[in-house]
Design a protein around this motif. Structure first.
Motif, PDB file in Angstrom:
ATOM      1  N   PRO A  38       0.805  -1.214   0.000  1.00 35.32           N
ATOM      2  CA  PRO A  38       0.000   0.000   0.000  1.00 35.32           C
ATOM      3  C   PRO A  38       0.837   1.263   0.000  1.00 35.32           C
ATOM      4  CG  PRO A  38      -0.870  -1.562   1.577  1.00 35.32           C
ATOM      5  CD  PRO A  38       0.436  -2.113   1.075  1.00 35.32           C
ATOM      6  N   THR A  60      -9.867   2.378  -9.295  1.00 36.41           N
ATOM      7  CA  THR A  60      -9.952   2.463  -7.842  1.00 36.41           C
ATOM      8  C   THR A  60     -11.401   2.424  -7.383  1.00 36.41           C
ATOM      9  OG1 THR A  60      -9.972   4.880  -7.911  1.00 36.41           O
ATOM     10  CG2 THR A  60      -7.833   3.825  -7.651  1.00 36.41           C
ATOM     11  N   HIS A  69     -10.573   8.123  -1.879  1.00 37.59           N
ATOM     12  CA  HIS A  69     -10.080   6.838  -2.372  1.00 37.59           C
ATOM     13  C   HIS A  69     -10.072   5.829  -1.226  1.00 37.59           C
ATOM     14  CE1 HIS A  69      -7.633   8.719  -5.910  1.00 37.59           C
ATOM     15  NE2 HIS A  69      -8.944   8.812  -6.076  1.00 37.59           N
ATOM     16  N   ALA A  71      -9.606   1.946  -2.139  1.00 37.95           N
ATOM     17  CA  ALA A  71      -8.817   0.765  -2.494  1.00 37.95           C
ATOM     18  C   ALA A  71      -8.506   0.758  -3.980  1.00 37.95           C
ATOM     19  CB  ALA A  71      -9.578  -0.507  -2.130  1.00 37.95           C
ATOM     20  N   ASN A  72      -7.402   0.132  -4.298  1.00 37.57           N
ATOM     21  CA  ASN A  72      -6.991  -0.104  -5.674  1.00 37.57           C
ATOM     22  C   ASN A  72      -7.623  -1.420  -6.128  1.00 37.57           C
ATOM     23  OD1 ASN A  72      -5.412  -1.044  -7.912  1.00 37.57           O
ATOM     24  ND2 ASN A  72      -3.778   0.350  -7.283  1.00 37.57           N
ATOM     25  N   GLU A  75      -5.959  -4.708  -5.385  1.00 42.81           N
ATOM     26  CA  GLU A  75      -6.008  -5.234  -4.023  1.00 42.81           C
ATOM     27  C   GLU A  75      -7.282  -6.039  -3.746  1.00 42.81           C
ATOM     28  OE1 GLU A  75      -3.473  -5.063  -1.846  1.00 42.81           O
ATOM     29  OE2 GLU A  75      -2.365  -4.102  -3.478  1.00 42.81           O
ATOM     30  N   PHE A  91     -10.848  -6.958   0.413  1.00 40.08           N
ATOM     31  CA  PHE A  91      -9.633  -6.321  -0.085  1.00 40.08           C
ATOM     32  C   PHE A  91      -8.440  -6.692   0.778  1.00 40.08           C
ATOM     33  CE2 PHE A  91     -12.938  -3.486  -1.654  1.00 40.08           C
ATOM     34  CZ  PHE A  91     -12.528  -3.232  -2.942  1.00 40.08           C
ATOM     35  N   ASN A  92      -7.285  -6.758   0.134  1.00 40.43           N
ATOM     36  CA  ASN A  92      -6.025  -7.017   0.824  1.00 40.43           C
ATOM     37  C   ASN A  92      -5.590  -5.795   1.633  1.00 40.43           C
ATOM     38  OD1 ASN A  92      -3.884  -8.831   1.322  1.00 40.43           O
ATOM     39  ND2 ASN A  92      -2.593  -7.689  -0.087  1.00 40.43           N
ATOM     40  N   SER A  93      -5.775  -4.601   1.067  1.00 39.74           N
ATOM     41  CA  SER A  93      -5.403  -3.377   1.765  1.00 39.74           C
ATOM     42  C   SER A  93      -6.313  -2.239   1.328  1.00 39.74           C
ATOM     43  CB  SER A  93      -3.942  -3.008   1.498  1.00 39.74           C
ATOM     44  OG  SER A  93      -3.763  -2.686   0.138  1.00 39.74           O
ATOM     45  N   VAL A  94      -6.433  -1.229   2.182  1.00 33.24           N
ATOM     46  CA  VAL A  94      -7.271  -0.067   1.922  1.00 33.24           C
ATOM     47  C   VAL A  94      -6.527   1.190   2.390  1.00 33.24           C
ATOM     48  CG1 VAL A  94      -9.442  -1.336   2.084  1.00 33.24           C
ATOM     49  CG2 VAL A  94      -8.485  -0.316   4.137  1.00 33.24           C
ATOM     50  N   LYS A 129     -12.723  -4.971   9.394  1.00 29.89           N
ATOM     51  CA  LYS A 129     -11.428  -5.623   9.210  1.00 29.89           C
ATOM     52  C   LYS A 129     -11.448  -6.914  10.006  1.00 29.89           C
ATOM     53  CE  LYS A 129      -6.481  -5.134  10.026  1.00 29.89           C
ATOM     54  NZ  LYS A 129      -5.419  -4.325  10.615  1.00 29.89           N
ATOM     55  N   LYS A 144      -7.452  -8.686   6.496  1.00 24.17           N
ATOM     56  CA  LYS A 144      -8.120  -8.239   5.270  1.00 24.17           C
ATOM     57  C   LYS A 144      -9.333  -7.375   5.618  1.00 24.17           C
ATOM     58  CE  LYS A 144      -5.439 -10.949   2.746  1.00 24.17           C
ATOM     59  NZ  LYS A 144      -4.511 -11.469   3.706  1.00 24.17           N
TER      60      LYS A 144
END
Length: 159
Positions: A38, A60, A69, A71-72, A75, A91-94, A129, A144
């Motif tokens: 990230p 995104t 924004h 998350a991508n 991810e 999602f893996n990351s935010v 989360k 996650k």
């Protein structure tokens, strides 16, 4: 902003893409990589509304209420999750997200320790989360994030 400034931003975003691709190909199983990714993909700023902006060359997801924004698309792990208000994505990351205290909840897949997440800009609760999974088959969810579709929109390059 002039054409030269826009071109510089585009080149910087492409640099981020190249760096992540190189990192993923060199060590795809490294736990350190998932924590660093990230930061590589995010432009941090204190002078703007949001704490982090994702590169413009990526698709995104953003907060539907304030357009921060979140998350991508790279991810995104799964679109097959259920939130409290309907469908949700894992999602893996935010980014631009705050985290509340963890609590144990019985979800569709069993007992989990989860913490509600909220948009840092408008304070809307977005999902949660996964802090801890009590069943071994659910351990992949730890660390996650779930964001409900009711609270996000697609931005940048979706057609």
């Amino acid at each position: 902003m002039g054409a030269a400034g826009r071109g510089a931003d585009r080149r910087a975003a492409c640099f981020f893409c190249q760096r992540v691709q190189q990192s993923r190909s060199s060590s795809s199983a490294s736990p350190e990589l998932s924590e660093e990714r990230p930061a590589e993909m995010v432009k941090m700023t204190k002078s703007k509304t949001f704490q982090a902006y994702l590169p413009n060359c990526h698709r995104t997801y953003s907060c539907i209420h304030c357009r921060a924004h979140l998350a991508n698309h790279d991810e995104l792990i799964s679109k097959s999750f259920q939130g409290s208000q309907g469908r949700a994505y894992l999602f893996n990351s935010v980014v631009n997200v705050g985290c509340g205290p963890a609590e144990e909840r019985v979800l569709l897949t069993g007992l989990h320790a989860v913490a509600d997440i909220y948009c840092e800009n408008c304070k809307t609760t977005l999902g949660w989360k996964y802090e801890h999974a009590f069943e071994s088959s659910q351990k992949y969810k730890e660390g996650k994030f779930i964001i409900e579709l009711a609270h996000m929109i697609k931005d940048n390059g979706w057609e």
